[in-house]
Design a protein around this motif. Structure first.
Motif, PDB file in Angstrom:
ATOM      1  N   SER A  39      44.219  -7.976  -3.007  1.00 53.36           N
ATOM      2  CA  SER A  39      44.064  -8.360  -1.604  1.00 53.36           C
ATOM      3  C   SER A  39      42.689  -8.016  -1.043  1.00 53.36           C
ATOM      4  CB  SER A  39      45.136  -7.674  -0.747  1.00 53.36           C
ATOM      5  OG  SER A  39      44.973  -6.260  -0.764  1.00 53.36           O
ATOM      6  N   SER A  40      41.951  -7.130  -1.716  1.00 51.71           N
ATOM      7  CA  SER A  40      40.664  -6.694  -1.182  1.00 51.71           C
ATOM      8  C   SER A  40      39.799  -6.122  -2.299  1.00 51.71           C
ATOM      9  CB  SER A  40      40.885  -5.628  -0.097  1.00 51.71           C
ATOM     10  OG  SER A  40      39.671  -5.018   0.281  1.00 51.71           O
ATOM     11  N   THR A  46      42.874  -0.133  -1.500  1.00 55.16           N
ATOM     12  CA  THR A  46      43.981  -0.737  -2.237  1.00 55.16           C
ATOM     13  C   THR A  46      44.695   0.282  -3.118  1.00 55.16           C
ATOM     14  OG1 THR A  46      42.442  -1.471  -3.977  1.00 55.16           O
ATOM     15  CG2 THR A  46      42.962  -3.038  -2.233  1.00 55.16           C
TER      16      THR A  46
END
Length: 209
Positions: A39-40, A46
């Motif tokens: 997601s990042s 994360t």
């Protein structure tokens, strides 16, 4: 039923679906963790979220340690459902920091091999304590089983993830270790990709200058 249709008895069939449910839960956890990791590119965030996700689904405690460029090892995340326990563990880390010769994270990072301890008894706790106060803090945390798996990407050891079973009473085994290694492989890839991206960004800035 008898010939007239009257109920005269009951038949029951039971199936043990524990293994199937465990496998489904593990697959669901890995999928959720993978979504978080992709997601990042901020791997520190994360990995912290993954540690929170692991508790209490697969462990009572989850910690992530990262090896810095200078070789120093720092704890990036520590998760438990009880904030008071997290505070106690932080105090333990501050007052009685682990030594490189005591195994655990240091051994996993140095050797690149996973560690599985299915059972931690009172004798093991006493042997690992350096003082009566240290032992009391360990007993309060009540670790009963643990796993440490290194984060490895492109043959580089980037850190390690630790899973500890405590008040839940669970005991880790080979199946749990396989799950932890799968998660560690995905986490290491996420960290490596994020670092490569940062290096590429820095190189582009230098080239522009």
């Amino acid at each position: 039923r008898d010939r007239s249709g009257r109920i005269v008895g009951v038949s029951k069939i039971a199936r043990d679906i524990t293994e199937r449910k465990r496998a489904e839960d593990a697959a669901r956890f890995v999928a959720d963790a993978s979504d978080v990791l992709t997601s990042s590119l901020d791997y520190e965030t994360t990995l912290s979220r993954v540690a929170q996700l692991a508790v209490p689904r697969i462990a009572d405690w989850c910690a992530v340690d990262i090896r810095a460029d200078d070789g120093a090892i720092r704890q990036l995340a520590l998760a438990h459902v009880d904030p008071a326990k997290v505070k106690l563990a932080g105090e333990l880390q501050r007052r009685f920091p682990p030594r490189p010769d005591t195994g655990g994270v240091y051994t996993a990072i140095r050797t690149g091999k996973p560690m599985l301890v299915p059972e931690i008894g009172d004798e093991e706790l006493a042997a690992g304590a350096t003082s009566p106060e240290h032992l009391k803090m360990l007993v309060d945390l009540r670790p009963r089983s643990y796993m440490v798996v290194p984060l490895i990407a492109r043959d580089h050891i980037l850190g390690a993830i630790t899973f500890i079973a405590a008040e839940s009473g669970r005991r880790f085994g080979p199946r749990d270790l396989a799950l932890a290694q799968d998660l560690a492989r995905r986490a290491a890839l996420s960290v490596d990709n994020a670092r490569l991206y940062r290096e590429a960004q820095q190189l582009n800035e230098e080239l522009e200058e």
